[in-house]
Design a protein around this motif. Structure first.
Motif, PDB file in Angstrom:
ATOM      1  N   UNK A 148      19.605   1.434 -24.085  1.00 43.37           N
ATOM      2  CA  UNK A 148      18.417   1.742 -23.288  1.00 43.37           C
ATOM      3  C   UNK A 148      17.722   0.466 -22.817  1.00 43.37           C
ATOM      4  N   UNK A 149      18.504  -0.537 -22.445  1.00 42.21           N
ATOM      5  CA  UNK A 149      17.959  -1.800 -21.976  1.00 42.21           C
ATOM      6  C   UNK A 149      17.778  -1.836 -20.471  1.00 42.21           C
ATOM      7  N   UNK A 150      17.932  -3.033 -19.911  1.00 46.66           N
ATOM      8  CA  UNK A 150      17.656  -3.276 -18.496  1.00 46.66           C
ATOM      9  C   UNK A 150      18.484  -2.385 -17.577  1.00 46.66           C
ATOM     10  N   UNK A 151      19.798  -2.333 -17.805  1.00 47.92           N
ATOM     11  CA  UNK A 151      20.672  -1.567 -16.914  1.00 47.92           C
ATOM     12  C   UNK A 151      20.324  -0.084 -16.972  1.00 47.92           C
ATOM     13  N   UNK A 152      20.110   0.429 -18.175  1.00 51.77           N
ATOM     14  CA  UNK A 152      19.741   1.838 -18.303  1.00 51.77           C
ATOM     15  C   UNK A 152      18.444   2.129 -17.565  1.00 51.77           C
ATOM     16  N   UNK A 153      17.496   1.208 -17.639  1.00 49.20           N
ATOM     17  CA  UNK A 153      16.245   1.397 -16.921  1.00 49.20           C
ATOM     18  C   UNK A 153      16.449   1.479 -15.425  1.00 49.20           C
ATOM     19  N   UNK A 154      17.328   0.640 -14.887  1.00 53.26           N
ATOM     20  CA  UNK A 154      17.611   0.687 -13.454  1.00 53.26           C
ATOM     21  C   UNK A 154      18.321   1.990 -13.082  1.00 53.26           C
ATOM     22  N   UNK A 177      13.325   1.146 -31.480  1.00 52.08           N
ATOM     23  CA  UNK A 177      12.081   0.887 -30.742  1.00 52.08           C
ATOM     24  C   UNK A 177      12.347   0.843 -29.243  1.00 52.08           C
ATOM     25  N   UNK A 178      13.472   0.263 -28.847  1.00 49.21           N
ATOM     26  CA  UNK A 178      13.821   0.223 -27.427  1.00 49.21           C
ATOM     27  C   UNK A 178      14.038   1.630 -26.887  1.00 49.21           C
ATOM     28  N   UNK A 179      14.682   2.480 -27.667  1.00 50.79           N
ATOM     29  CA  UNK A 179      14.922   3.857 -27.226  1.00 50.79           C
ATOM     30  C   UNK A 179      13.609   4.615 -27.074  1.00 50.79           C
ATOM     31  N   UNK A 180      12.670   4.409 -27.994  1.00 52.37           N
ATOM     32  CA  UNK A 180      11.380   5.107 -27.901  1.00 52.37           C
ATOM     33  C   UNK A 180      10.573   4.588 -26.703  1.00 52.37           C
ATOM     34  N   UNK A 181      10.641   3.289 -26.417  1.00 49.19           N
ATOM     35  CA  UNK A 181       9.953   2.766 -25.227  1.00 49.19           C
ATOM     36  C   UNK A 181      10.547   3.373 -23.965  1.00 49.19           C
ATOM     37  N   UNK A 182      11.872   3.482 -23.931  1.00 48.09           N
ATOM     38  CA  UNK A 182      12.548   4.102 -22.783  1.00 48.09           C
ATOM     39  C   UNK A 182      12.094   5.552 -22.631  1.00 48.09           C
ATOM     40  N   UNK A 186      10.355   7.275 -19.361  1.00 46.69           N
ATOM     41  CA  UNK A 186      10.984   8.423 -18.701  1.00 46.69           C
ATOM     42  C   UNK A 186      10.004   9.595 -18.605  1.00 46.69           C
ATOM     43  N   UNK A 187       9.281   9.857 -19.673  1.00 42.34           N
ATOM     44  CA  UNK A 187       8.307  10.948 -19.653  1.00 42.34           C
ATOM     45  C   UNK A 187       7.207  10.670 -18.639  1.00 42.34           C
TER      46      UNK A 187
END
Length: 338
Positions: A148-154, A177-182, A186-187
């Motif tokens: 759920x890093x940079x690429x997933x965000x894009x 923590x990265x997954x929860x921030x993502x 998304x929400x």
């Protein structure tokens, strides 16, 4: 004969690049689609990417991607992109990159731009292009992200801006923590639900459309039963899936010669079985109707990430920034001009 002139040399910053991309994602999918089709029509020159590695540092690498694309608007250049995963422990981005574009009349470099955003943009654009071609619609009941890093965000922002519909996201990252921030982002963007799971195989087993965007160097998804529901898997990080899962699937690449190398999951599968007949074709084959998705098998889209896509997106960004009066032109950059 029109005399040749040295082109201006312009530097484009990351914020300038990002400003052009924001709000233009549907157009950029079209840019990437056109580049794919030109490459499939052999209107490109694309040497294999060169990987610079370092003894005792298996995760770190710097990659050079030179190329030429002739999609009625010729462009040549090279992307130089590093991946140092340890950066994240110090609050730095894993990937950093620059893209050089050359003037096609003189060969002079004419632009240097921050390219981690270009690289992530073309990766995400190719992913959603592949998703729509293989799903057949902009709808997936459950969309999974493993990594759920940079690429997933894009990828998420492309799905959002192209109006994809879903009942919710399933998320997994080695850093919860990265997954929860993502999930929070998304929400906030209107995704109906976003659930963080402890196991990547659990995401793979439950999602209809799965985005693999990790920094894995060896396969970590190994359970064949994870694909029994026949999902569409966007294997962007290329090294997540064990050969047994590859062999159970319909396999689509962006360019087979590029994708079956450098110890990707496809490469490991080739080494295991001694051939690459398990690769069914390319995304261009799907787009142009030469290859149809097999509904009785899971389908894996494993795009190696072609340098011509960086050139297409970089050319588009360069022209828009210059037209808006942006960029920093460096006078007298070249020591000798005649």
């Amino acid at each position: 004969m029109t005399p040749l002139r040295q082109p201006p040399f312009t530097v484009l910053s990351g914020p300038e690049v990002a400003e052009q991309i924001e709000g233009s994602r549907p157009e950029l999918v079209t840019v990437v689609r056109r580049a794919y089709l030109a490459h499939a029509a052999e209107r490109s020159s694309l040497p294999h990417s060169s990987f610079l590695r370092f003894a005792g540092r298996e995760r770190d690498r710097i990659i050079a991607l030179p190329g030429f694309l002739d999609d009625d608007d010729p462009v040549a250049g090279i992307k130089w992109i590093s991946s140092f995963p340890g950066n994240r422990e110090h609050g730095l981005a894993r990937a950093s990159a620059v893209l050089l574009l050359n003037d096609m009349a003189t060969g002079y470099p004419q632009a240097c731009m921050e390219a981690s955003i270009v690289s992530a943009t073309r990766t995400a654009a190719s992913a959603v292009l592949g998703a729509e071609a293989l799903v057949g619609d902009r709808r997936a009941a459950r969309i999974g992200f493993i990594g759920t890093g940079l690429i997933a965000g894009h990828v998420h922002r492309f799905l959002r801006d192209l109006g994809w519909r879903t009942d919710g996201y399933l998320l997994h990252d080695v850093d919860p923590r990265a997954a929860h921030r993502f999930a929070e982002r998304a929400l906030a963007d209107g995704v109906p639900a976003a659930t963080v799971l402890d196991d990547g195989d659990a995401v793979l087993s439950a999602a209809d459309l799965v985005v693999l965007a990790t920094v894995a160097s060896t396969p970590h998804l190994t359970r064949p039963e994870s694909l029994e529901h026949r999902p569409v898997v966007l294997h962007l990080s290329l090294r997540d899936l064990a050969p047994d899962l590859v062999l159970r699937s319909q396999n689509i690449t962006d360019d087979t010669d590029h994708a079956v190398r450098e110890r990707t999951s496809l490469h490991l599968t080739e080494q295991q079985v001694g051939h690459r007949r398990f690769v069914d074709g390319t995304l261009a084959d799907v787009i142009e109707g030469r290859l149809v998705r097999d509904p009785d098998r899971p389908v894996l889209f494993s795009p190696f990430g072609l340098g011509v896509l960086d050139l297409a997106v970089g050319r588009w960004v360069h022209r828009r920034v210059v037209a808006d009066g942006g960029g920093h032109t460096v006078p007298d950059f070249f020591a000798q001009t005649s």
